[in-house]
Design an enzyme around this catalytic site. Sequence first.
Site, PDB file in Angstrom:
ATOM      1  N   ASP A 198       0.956  -8.613   9.364  1.00 24.47           N
ATOM      2  CA  ASP A 198       1.655  -7.499  10.006  1.00 24.47           C
ATOM      3  C   ASP A 198       3.077  -7.958  10.289  1.00 24.47           C
ATOM      4  O   ASP A 198       3.283  -9.097  10.721  1.00 24.47           O
ATOM      5  CB  ASP A 198       0.924  -7.146  11.320  1.00 24.47           C
ATOM      6  CG  ASP A 198       1.386  -5.818  11.886  1.00 24.47           C
ATOM      7  OD1 ASP A 198       2.603  -5.671  12.135  1.00 24.47           O
ATOM      8  OD2 ASP A 198       0.539  -4.929  12.062  1.00 24.47           O
TER       9      ASP A 198
ATOM     10  N   TYR B  43      14.938   5.583  13.335  1.00 21.69           N
ATOM     11  CA  TYR B  43      14.648   4.920  12.053  1.00 21.69           C
ATOM     12  C   TYR B  43      15.941   4.337  11.462  1.00 21.69           C
ATOM     13  O   TYR B  43      15.988   3.171  11.052  1.00 21.69           O
ATOM     14  CB  TYR B  43      14.031   5.931  11.080  1.00 21.69           C
ATOM     15  CG  TYR B  43      13.938   5.458   9.646  1.00 21.69           C
ATOM     16  CD1 TYR B  43      12.896   4.637   9.222  1.00 21.69           C
ATOM     17  CD2 TYR B  43      14.892   5.849   8.698  1.00 21.69           C
ATOM     18  CE1 TYR B  43      12.807   4.211   7.895  1.00 21.69           C
ATOM     19  CE2 TYR B  43      14.808   5.429   7.382  1.00 21.69           C
ATOM     20  CZ  TYR B  43      13.765   4.607   6.977  1.00 21.69           C
ATOM     21  OH  TYR B  43      13.690   4.193   5.675  1.00 21.69           O
TER      22      TYR B  43
ATOM     23  N   THR C 296       0.825  -1.217   0.000  1.00 16.34           N
ATOM     24  CA  THR C 296       0.000   0.000   0.000  1.00 16.34           C
ATOM     25  C   THR C 296       0.861   1.269   0.000  1.00 16.34           C
ATOM     26  O   THR C 296       0.328   2.367  -0.062  1.00 16.34           O
ATOM     27  CB  THR C 296      -0.933   0.031   1.232  1.00 16.34           C
ATOM     28  OG1 THR C 296      -0.132  -0.111   2.403  1.00 16.34           O
ATOM     29  CG2 THR C 296      -1.968  -1.077   1.194  1.00 16.34           C
TER      30      THR C 296
ATOM     31  N   GLU D 206      19.755   6.321   5.041  1.00 18.45           N
ATOM     32  CA  GLU D 206      19.781   6.951   6.370  1.00 18.45           C
ATOM     33  C   GLU D 206      20.782   6.254   7.286  1.00 18.45           C
ATOM     34  O   GLU D 206      21.229   6.848   8.264  1.00 18.45           O
ATOM     35  CB  GLU D 206      18.388   6.925   7.004  1.00 18.45           C
ATOM     36  CG  GLU D 206      17.404   7.891   6.373  1.00 18.45           C
ATOM     37  CD  GLU D 206      17.707   9.362   6.654  1.00 18.45           C
ATOM     38  OE1 GLU D 206      18.217   9.662   7.743  1.00 18.45           O
ATOM     39  OE2 GLU D 206      17.450  10.188   5.777  1.00 18.45           O
TER      40      GLU D 206
ATOM     41  N   SER E 157      18.158   1.560   3.714  1.00 26.00           N
ATOM     42  CA  SER E 157      18.063   3.006   3.483  1.00 26.00           C
ATOM     43  C   SER E 157      19.407   3.705   3.646  1.00 26.00           C
ATOM     44  O   SER E 157      20.203   3.368   4.529  1.00 26.00           O
ATOM     45  CB  SER E 157      17.077   3.592   4.493  1.00 26.00           C
ATOM     46  OG  SER E 157      17.204   4.995   4.539  1.00 26.00           O
TER      47      SER E 157
HETATM   48  P1  NDP Z   1       5.778   3.992   2.555  1.00 28.39           P
HETATM   49  O1  NDP Z   1       5.788   4.682   3.870  1.00 28.39           O
HETATM   50  O2  NDP Z   1       5.081   4.638   1.410  1.00 28.39           O
HETATM   51  O3  NDP Z   1       5.146   2.527   2.750  1.00 28.39           O
HETATM   52  C1  NDP Z   1       5.361   1.784   3.915  1.00 28.39           C
HETATM   53  C2  NDP Z   1       4.501   0.542   3.845  1.00 28.39           C
HETATM   54  O4  NDP Z   1       4.746  -0.260   5.004  1.00 28.39           O
HETATM   55  C3  NDP Z   1       2.980   0.810   3.818  1.00 28.39           C
HETATM   56  O5  NDP Z   1       2.396  -0.060   2.883  1.00 28.39           O
HETATM   57  C4  NDP Z   1       2.546   0.461   5.234  1.00 28.39           C
HETATM   58  O6  NDP Z   1       1.212  -0.012   5.310  1.00 28.39           O
HETATM   59  C5  NDP Z   1       3.490  -0.712   5.512  1.00 28.39           C
HETATM   60  N1  NDP Z   1       3.600  -1.022   6.935  1.00 28.39           N
HETATM   61  C6  NDP Z   1       3.901  -0.186   7.946  1.00 28.39           C
HETATM   62  N2  NDP Z   1       3.914  -0.854   9.118  1.00 28.39           N
HETATM   63  C7  NDP Z   1       3.607  -2.149   8.831  1.00 28.39           C
HETATM   64  C8  NDP Z   1       3.475  -3.316   9.617  1.00 28.39           C
HETATM   65  N3  NDP Z   1       3.641  -3.297  10.950  1.00 28.39           N
HETATM   66  N4  NDP Z   1       3.171  -4.468   8.995  1.00 28.39           N
HETATM   67  C9  NDP Z   1       2.962  -4.515   7.668  1.00 28.39           C
HETATM   68  N5  NDP Z   1       3.062  -3.430   6.871  1.00 28.39           N
HETATM   69  C10 NDP Z   1       3.396  -2.255   7.447  1.00 28.39           C
HETATM   70  O7  NDP Z   1       7.307   3.684   2.200  1.00 28.39           O
HETATM   71  P2  NDP Z   1       8.039   3.659   0.764  1.00 28.39           P
HETATM   72  O8  NDP Z   1       7.204   2.936  -0.196  1.00 28.39           O
HETATM   73  O9  NDP Z   1       8.525   5.023   0.452  1.00 28.39           O
HETATM   74  O10 NDP Z   1       9.347   2.820   1.115  1.00 28.39           O
HETATM   75  C11 NDP Z   1       9.393   1.399   0.989  1.00 28.39           C
HETATM   76  C12 NDP Z   1      10.510   0.842   1.856  1.00 28.39           C
HETATM   77  O11 NDP Z   1      11.766   1.376   1.447  1.00 28.39           O
HETATM   78  C13 NDP Z   1      10.373   1.183   3.348  1.00 28.39           C
HETATM   79  O12 NDP Z   1      10.902   0.109   4.080  1.00 28.39           O
HETATM   80  C14 NDP Z   1      11.263   2.398   3.495  1.00 28.39           C
HETATM   81  O13 NDP Z   1      11.719   2.553   4.831  1.00 28.39           O
HETATM   82  C15 NDP Z   1      12.389   2.046   2.531  1.00 28.39           C
HETATM   83  N6  NDP Z   1      13.103   3.177   1.969  1.00 28.39           N
HETATM   84  C16 NDP Z   1      12.422   4.177   1.340  1.00 28.39           C
HETATM   85  C17 NDP Z   1      13.090   5.236   0.796  1.00 28.39           C
HETATM   86  C18 NDP Z   1      12.372   6.321   0.063  1.00 28.39           C
HETATM   87  O14 NDP Z   1      13.003   7.348  -0.213  1.00 28.39           O
HETATM   88  N7  NDP Z   1      11.110   6.150  -0.301  1.00 28.39           N
HETATM   89  C19 NDP Z   1      14.572   5.331   0.880  1.00 28.39           C
HETATM   90  C20 NDP Z   1      15.175   4.162   1.475  1.00 28.39           C
HETATM   91  C21 NDP Z   1      14.467   3.138   2.013  1.00 28.39           C
HETATM   92  P3  NDP Z   1      -0.037   0.924   5.701  1.00 28.39           P
HETATM   93  O15 NDP Z   1      -0.629   1.341   4.395  1.00 28.39           O
HETATM   94  O16 NDP Z   1      -0.916  -0.010   6.475  1.00 28.39           O
HETATM   95  O17 NDP Z   1       0.483   2.054   6.520  1.00 28.39           O
HETATM   96  P1  GDP Z   2      14.512  11.770   4.924  1.00 29.36           P
HETATM   97  O1  GDP Z   2      15.784  12.101   4.247  1.00 29.36           O
HETATM   98  O2  GDP Z   2      14.146  10.323   4.803  1.00 29.36           O
HETATM   99  O3  GDP Z   2      14.425  12.240   6.315  1.00 29.36           O
HETATM  100  O4  GDP Z   2      13.362  12.473   4.030  1.00 29.36           O
HETATM  101  P2  GDP Z   2      12.423  13.737   4.325  1.00 29.36           P
HETATM  102  O5  GDP Z   2      11.786  14.070   3.032  1.00 29.36           O
HETATM  103  O6  GDP Z   2      11.516  13.465   5.477  1.00 29.36           O
HETATM  104  O7  GDP Z   2      13.427  14.891   4.768  1.00 29.36           O
HETATM  105  C1  GDP Z   2      14.445  15.382   3.916  1.00 29.36           C
HETATM  106  C2  GDP Z   2      15.073  16.627   4.516  1.00 29.36           C
HETATM  107  O8  GDP Z   2      14.115  17.697   4.496  1.00 29.36           O
HETATM  108  C3  GDP Z   2      15.524  16.485   5.973  1.00 29.36           C
HETATM  109  O9  GDP Z   2      16.806  17.072   6.115  1.00 29.36           O
HETATM  110  C4  GDP Z   2      14.503  17.307   6.757  1.00 29.36           C
HETATM  111  O10 GDP Z   2      15.000  17.884   7.969  1.00 29.36           O
HETATM  112  C5  GDP Z   2      14.188  18.381   5.740  1.00 29.36           C
HETATM  113  N1  GDP Z   2      12.906  19.065   6.005  1.00 29.36           N
HETATM  114  C6  GDP Z   2      12.735  20.402   6.208  1.00 29.36           C
HETATM  115  N2  GDP Z   2      11.454  20.673   6.471  1.00 29.36           N
HETATM  116  C7  GDP Z   2      10.773  19.496   6.438  1.00 29.36           C
HETATM  117  C8  GDP Z   2       9.406  19.165   6.637  1.00 29.36           C
HETATM  118  O11 GDP Z   2       8.547  19.990   6.889  1.00 29.36           O
HETATM  119  N3  GDP Z   2       9.081  17.827   6.497  1.00 29.36           N
HETATM  120  C9  GDP Z   2      10.012  16.870   6.213  1.00 29.36           C
HETATM  121  N4  GDP Z   2       9.632  15.593   6.090  1.00 29.36           N
HETATM  122  N5  GDP Z   2      11.327  17.174   6.041  1.00 29.36           N
HETATM  123  C10 GDP Z   2      11.704  18.474   6.137  1.00 29.36           C
END
Ligand code: NDP
Ligand code: GDP
Length: 324
Positions: free
Chosen positions: A61, A152, A11, A130, A128
């Site tokens: 989950d 995280y 999702t 991070e 990640s």
């Molecule tokens: P999203 O936040 O969009 O999606 C996270 C997903 O995890 C959702 O489908 C959520 O479901 C599900 N989820 C959360 N908690 C649980 C749980 N307890 N059990 C089962 N499902 C759960 O993340 P992204 O699609 O952006 O990222 C995908 C993955 O890649 C993540 O692990 C993220 O940390 C990692 N990642 C992402 C980056 C990015 O820039 N996008 C960079 C590096 C790593 P629900 O809809 O129910 O909330």
């Molecule tokens: P991250 O790199 O996974 O933490 O991705 P984010 O998009 O959450 O944040 C990227 C950067 O934007 C970080 O350095 C934040 O501190 C900065 N930032 C500044 N203002 C905001 C805000 O209002 N929301 C978020 N999410 N990030 C912010």
Amino acid sequence: MTRRALITGITGQDGAYLAQWLLAKGYQVFGLARQTSHQGLLDHRLGWLGIQDKVAILPGDLVDLASLMEAMEIARPDEIYNLAAQSSVSLSWQQPFITGQVTGLGVANMLQAAKLVAPRARFYQGSSSEIFGAAEPGAHDETTRPHPRSPYAAAKLYAHWMTVVYRESFGMHASSGILFNHESPLRSLDFVTRKVTDSAARIKLGLARELRLGNVESRRDWGHARDYVQAMWLMLQQDQPDDYVIATGRSVSVRDMCKIAFDCVGLRLEDHLVIDPELWRPAEVDELVGDASKARRILGWAPTVTLEEMIQEMVEADLARLRS
Ligand code: NDP
Ligand code: GDP
């Protein structure tokens, strides 16, 4: 034979794009979703891509081992993509325990379930950038020493090493993709790019007047999620499991990313940006930039979408959403 894939986090942003990519390749796609995942979320992302009826949703989950084992028994996956996580860095300071439970220990559950039920399935872990946090300055690659700066990041580092541990202990085909930030029109509003493109669209349409942000001097290496899910798939097509950094190699400040978004709608950022100290984080990652040479060399992967093109796509999608 039709290949079968199980995606956790279907999702979410990446889960939706990955499902679309795998369906186009002819896979049968199963997606794990929490019971609390309301239909709205499924409709929102999978519906936006027009694939909500093409994936089979299984309840589960990450903190519940039995539900993961059952999902794997039903899906009988050739490939498992573990994308589920508490994925917000800022929320992880407010909810460190849940973050550790889901983003960290949940991965141990996934690996254990795969070992017990689907030991021959190829496993992808969504790691990640991070984890690098306050690592030595410069472009980070697979050899960079991690230094997490948030709950995280600490949870993701544990999950990354657990993936390596299961690979080395049990010979599982488990790979960890260390992905730098990637965005899209399907990005949650919790992240800065989407917050910015949504605000630029709102201000343009007269629905808002200001954009409130925290630290705009931090720099990130932003790519497009559509490109990044292809790298996940490529990792699982290799004979050998391994770890790969996925990044564009270009770092841009949050402020300059905002300027790109406001330029798209013909507005001046200076007229609308409000810096709000409340949005500052307890610890910041000043710069993240990745070196994806290994992925380029071994997977033949390279990003195809520039930051400017992606922000334009996101702003246009937000304008269309708000108009409708
Ligand atoms: P999203 O936040 O969009 O999606 C996270 C997903 O995890 C959702 O489908 C959520 O479901 C599900 N989820 C959360 N908690 C649980 C749980 N307890 N059990 C089962 N499902 C759960 O993340 P992204 O699609 O952006 O990222 C995908 C993955 O890649 C993540 O692990 C993220 O940390 C990692 N990642 C992402 C980056 C990015 O820039 N996008 C960079 C590096 C790593 P629900 O809809 O129910 O909330
Ligand atoms: P991250 O790199 O996974 O933490 O991705 P984010 O998009 O959450 O944040 C990227 C950067 O934007 C970080 O350095 C934040 O501190 C900065 N930032 C500044 N203002 C905001 C805000 O209002 N929301 C978020 N999410 N990030 C912010």
